[in-house]
Design a protein around this motif. Structure first.
Motif, short mmCIF file in Angstrom:
data_model
loop_
_atom_site.label_atom_id
_atom_site.label_comp_id
_atom_site.label_asym_id
_atom_site.label_seq_id
_atom_site.Cartn_x
_atom_site.Cartn_y
_atom_site.Cartn_z
N UNK A 1 0.83 -1.20 0.00
CA UNK A 1 0.00 0.00 0.00
C UNK A 1 0.87 1.25 0.00
N UNK A 2 0.51 2.18 -0.84
CA UNK A 2 1.10 3.50 -0.85
C UNK A 2 0.14 4.45 -0.13
N UNK A 3 0.68 5.39 0.65
CA UNK A 3 -0.16 6.34 1.38
C UNK A 3 0.53 7.69 1.43
N UNK A 4 -0.26 8.74 1.60
CA UNK A 4 0.28 10.10 1.63
C UNK A 4 -0.42 10.91 2.71
N UNK A 5 0.33 11.76 3.38
CA UNK A 5 -0.25 12.71 4.33
C UNK A 5 0.26 14.10 3.99
N UNK A 6 -0.36 15.10 4.60
CA UNK A 6 -0.03 16.48 4.30
C UNK A 6 0.65 17.12 5.50
N UNK A 7 1.85 17.59 5.32
CA UNK A 7 2.58 18.20 6.42
C UNK A 7 1.84 19.43 6.92
N UNK A 8 1.77 19.58 8.23
CA UNK A 8 1.16 20.75 8.83
C UNK A 8 -0.34 20.67 8.96
N UNK A 9 -0.89 19.61 8.49
CA UNK A 9 -2.34 19.44 8.57
C UNK A 9 -2.59 18.08 9.20
N UNK A 10 -3.00 18.11 10.46
CA UNK A 10 -3.15 16.84 11.19
C UNK A 10 -4.39 16.11 10.73
N UNK A 11 -4.37 15.72 9.49
CA UNK A 11 -5.53 15.06 8.88
C UNK A 11 -5.19 13.60 8.65
N UNK A 12 -6.08 12.92 7.98
CA UNK A 12 -5.96 11.51 7.80
C UNK A 12 -4.95 11.19 6.71
N UNK A 13 -4.45 9.98 6.73
CA UNK A 13 -3.68 9.47 5.61
C UNK A 13 -4.63 9.17 4.46
N UNK A 14 -4.12 9.33 3.26
CA UNK A 14 -4.87 8.91 2.07
C UNK A 14 -4.17 7.67 1.54
N UNK A 15 -4.95 6.60 1.38
CA UNK A 15 -4.38 5.31 1.02
C UNK A 15 -4.70 4.94 -0.42
#
Lengths: 114, 112
Positions: free
Chosen positions: A90-104
């Motif tokens: 699985x590849x996943x991405x998150x956004x720095x500075x935004x304590x949001x969810x991972x996108x998978x």
């Protein structure tokens, strides 16, 4: 919309062959990028992650990935696969500075034939 | 080594019944997550938590409640289970969203 695409649902290779599993993302800002592996009937485990620095990041068990910003890609590679690498990746991405969810991504099932 | 445990590992429930899935982590992580995994959908976030007493809705919260009574424990509650909630459920913990998430072994839930 933010997304992660793993275009190959299933990849089959022979033991000893090289491997590339593709991941492309669509995300605003500067992302953290992850590759996780899931062995049969287990939870996910981190293979590697990237935020900054050398765009080629080394992970466990000989895996590496290269961040190519111009292509919005973070492909996973291994020089020589072993039958025990058979798993779902699985590849996943998150956004720095935004304590949001991972996108998978949806995952790529790797089958290594002995 | 980070440790996340889930119970039960397997569960068969009846439609309309109440189901509670439990997760415990010994990592002292602030963040905890509940995902479900279904073929063709990958991992989908149901609820997550930033710490004891907090719960946040994820991408698919309908039909689920969450409870975080302590740093270590995070429960997922299906008040009225439906067959569409048949799935494999994973709990994970992490220091923050940019950090590694440590996953439990999963719970296989079958709702008849």
């Amino acid at each position: 919309a933010q997304s992660v695409t793993q275009p190959d649902a299933r990849v089959t290779v022979s033991e000893g062959a090289s491997l590339q599993l593709r991941c492309k993302y669509s995300y605003s800002g500067t992302p953290y990028l992850f590759w996780y592996v899931q062995y049969p009937r287990q939870g996910l485990q981190l293979l590697l992650k990237y935020y900054s620095g050398d765009p080629v990041v080394q992970g466990v068990n000989g895996f590496e990935a290269e961040f190519i910003k111009s292509n919005s890609s973070f492909h996973l590679r291994k020089a020589s696969v072993h039958w025990s690498d058979s798993a779902v990746y699985f590849c996943a991405v998150s956004n720095v500075g935004d304590n949001s969810k991972l996108i998978w991504g949806l995952g790529t099932s790797l089958v290594v034939n002995p | 080594e980070a440790a996340v445990t889930q119970s039960p590992r397997n569960k068969v429930a009846v439609t309309g019944g109440k189901v509670t899935l439990s997760c415990n982590q010994t990592n002292n992580h602030n963040n905890m997550y509940w995902y479900r995994q279904d073929t063709g959908h990958g991992l989908r976030l149901i609820h997550y938590s930033y710490g004891a007493g907090s719960t946040e809705k994820g991408d698919i919260p309908d039909g689920y409640k969450a409870s975080r009574p302590s740093q270590e424990n995070f429960s997922l509650i299906l008040e009225l289970a439906t067959p569409s909630q048949t799935s494999v459920y994973f709990c994970a913990s992490g220091r923050d969203i940019q950090d590694t998430q440590y996953f439990g072994p999963g719970t296989r839930l079958l709702v008849l």
